[in-house]
Motif scaffolding. Structure first.
Motif, PDB file in Angstrom:
ATOM      1  N   GLY A  23       0.800  -1.226   0.000  1.00  0.00           N
ATOM      2  CA  GLY A  23       0.000   0.000   0.000  1.00  0.00           C
ATOM      3  C   GLY A  23       0.830   1.271   0.000  1.00  0.00           C
ATOM      4  N   SER A  32      -6.183   4.884  -5.287  1.00  0.00           N
ATOM      5  CA  SER A  32      -6.545   3.535  -4.821  1.00  0.00           C
ATOM      6  C   SER A  32      -7.980   3.266  -5.239  1.00  0.00           C
ATOM      7  CB  SER A  32      -6.475   3.455  -3.291  1.00  0.00           C
ATOM      8  OG  SER A  32      -5.146   3.534  -2.856  1.00  0.00           O
ATOM      9  N   ASP A  65       0.546   7.709  -1.139  1.00  0.00           N
ATOM     10  CA  ASP A  65       0.180   6.336  -1.467  1.00  0.00           C
ATOM     11  C   ASP A  65      -0.519   5.671  -0.272  1.00  0.00           C
ATOM     12  OD1 ASP A  65      -0.019   3.789  -2.429  1.00  0.00           O
ATOM     13  OD2 ASP A  65       2.105   3.512  -2.867  1.00  0.00           O
ATOM     14  N   ALA A  66       0.111   5.772   0.895  1.00  0.00           N
ATOM     15  CA  ALA A  66      -0.478   5.139   2.081  1.00  0.00           C
ATOM     16  C   ALA A  66      -1.828   5.788   2.421  1.00  0.00           C
ATOM     17  CB  ALA A  66       0.485   5.260   3.264  1.00  0.00           C
ATOM     18  N   SER A  82      -3.976   7.191   0.369  1.00  0.00           N
ATOM     19  CA  SER A  82      -5.075   6.856  -0.551  1.00  0.00           C
ATOM     20  C   SER A  82      -5.688   5.517  -0.147  1.00  0.00           C
ATOM     21  CB  SER A  82      -4.616   6.872  -2.016  1.00  0.00           C
ATOM     22  OG  SER A  82      -3.696   5.848  -2.279  1.00  0.00           O
ATOM     23  N   THR A  83      -4.848   4.589   0.312  1.00  0.00           N
ATOM     24  CA  THR A  83      -5.375   3.299   0.786  1.00  0.00           C
ATOM     25  C   THR A  83      -6.217   3.521   2.049  1.00  0.00           C
ATOM     26  OG1 THR A  83      -3.299   2.342  -0.020  1.00  0.00           O
ATOM     27  CG2 THR A  83      -4.680   0.926   1.355  1.00  0.00           C
TER      28      THR A  83
HETATM   29 MG    MG Z   1      -1.639   3.079  -1.422  1.00  0.00          MG
END
Ligand code: MG
Ligand code: AMP
Length: 368
Positions: A190, A259, A304-305, A307-308
């Motif tokens: 993730g 995501s 990135d993290a 969006s998860t």
């Molecule tokens: Mg992510």
């Protein structure tokens, strides 16, 4: 700048004082710097596509010549394969596999792995575990880590849920060691692509390339501006028809991480669809009103993290979370959330940056 040089000359070059000489020198070096910054960048990019981290990736580079571009693109690909080896839990030689087998014994890891895990744990704390890098027992049981998809039994989901706890990951900066209490196991899926984008940005900068588009499967990083000095236009896929766009963003030196359930999923014999973003509280694919979440910012790994995490939270909680982070300019979260009823929610700080596609124009809400 020219006007400034002219002024010095008019004041009488025959009587240049020490201060005047210094100013002239400073002005000349600024002229040189300016000239360097204006170096020729070709209008057409050099494009290189490949598969890494189990995902199609493309790097578009604006380099001064083909050889520089080819070498830089190959270096990007090689680097991503190395990162893959370092981070893949299924590869017994990877640092993540070593950590996952460590059962409470501290493991000294490379600075790269240390930084990645440290960052992942930070976002886990910030999101109260909606993003949880210790999700591996669950993602593995559902078969998302190796492609052997299956629906685990209720009993095993309950057991595996108890193994996921980001608080059980202890980082020690003094010796770059990580201790995984109990049977905790890490899945960097993730956050790894955003983290990779940061590393590639550095790699390209070292080669003098600061104009590029890095498309690392759901994570797009726009370096610099287009050759005409305007921001890049980056599309956000329409999650209902992924070959179309839901809208575009104007970006410059920023990343957009998306995501969505549509990105990776499997279908059971009875037709039920199971996607890859797991809600750590249920142990099952997150069932929310969202179908796509994009987070925009300069810290690609964090985007990135997040969006998860926002996907797991669902629209209302995600929007509350974004506005709760508006305490300082640096922390403000910029997000585009698309719900199952095809409404686009855009955080206020993206009002001038996000342009919805025609089909979504009437269903786009700029949040207060
Ligand atoms: Mg992510
Ligand atoms: P992304 O595409 O960035 O949303 O990441 C999804 C990937 O992250 C999955 O394929 C899993 O490897 C992993 N993952 C799934 N659920 C979570 C979660 N709640 N927290 C952290 N990682 C997750």
């Amino acid at each position: 700048m020219i006007a400034f040089c002219q002024q010095i000359r008019e004041k009488g070059c025959g009587h240049v004082t020490r201060m005047g000489a210094l100013i002239l020198l400073a002005a000349l070096s600024s002229c040189l710097l300016f000239a360097c910054n204006q170096r020729e960048v070709p209008e057409a990019p050099f494009t290189h596509s490949f598969i890494a981290m189990d995902t199609p990736m493309t790097v578009k580079l604006y380099a001064t010549d083909q050889q520089t571009a080819d070498e830089a693109a190959s270096a990007c690909e090689k680097y991503l394969h190395e990162l893959d080896v370092l981070l893949a839990p299924e590869n017994p030689q990877s640092e993540i596999a070593l950590l996952n087998e460590s059962s409470g014994i501290p493991v000294v890891v490379s600075p790269l792995t240390y930084n990645l895990i440290d960052k992942a744990v930070d976002v886990a704390r910030e999101t109260n575990g909606a993003f949880d890098p210790t999700i591996y027992p669950l993602t593995s049981a559902w078969g998302f880590t190796d492609g052997n998809h299956q629906v685990p039994s209720e009993k095993s989901i309950e057991e595996l849920k108890n193994l996921c706890d980001f608080n059980a990951v202890k980082t020690n900066a003094a010796d770059s060691s990580i201790t995984m209490i109990g049977q905790t196991q890490i899945d960097t899926g993730g956050i790894a692509k955003g983290f990779a984008a940061e590393q590639l940005t550095e790699l390209l900068a070292e080669r003098g390339i600061d104009t590029a588009l890095l498309d690392l499967g759901g994570n797009i990083t726009a370096l610099g501006t287009k050759p005409d000095h305007t921001p890049w236009n980056i599309g956000i896929a329409d999650p209902i028809t992924p070959d179309k766009l839901a809208g575009t963003l104007e970006l410059q030196n920023a990343t957009v991480s998306t995501s969505g359930a549509y990105q990776r999923f499997f279908t059971d014999d009875d037709g039920t669809v199971y996607h890859h973003i797991i809600d750590p509280t249920t142990g099952r694919p997150a069932e929310t009103d969202l179908i796509s979440v994009s987070v925009i910012g300069t810290d690609a790994a964090r985007c990135d993290a997040l969006s998860t995490a926002l996907y797991v939270m669902g629209c209302t909680r995600a929007l509350e979370f974004c506005s709760a982070c508006k305490t300082s300019e640096n922390d403000a979260i910029q997000a585009v959330l698309i719900t199952k009823d095809a409404t686009i929610h855009v955080t206020a700080n993206l009002a001038d940056t996000f342009i919805p596609a025609e089909a979504y124009a009437a269903k786009t809400v700029i949040e207060p």
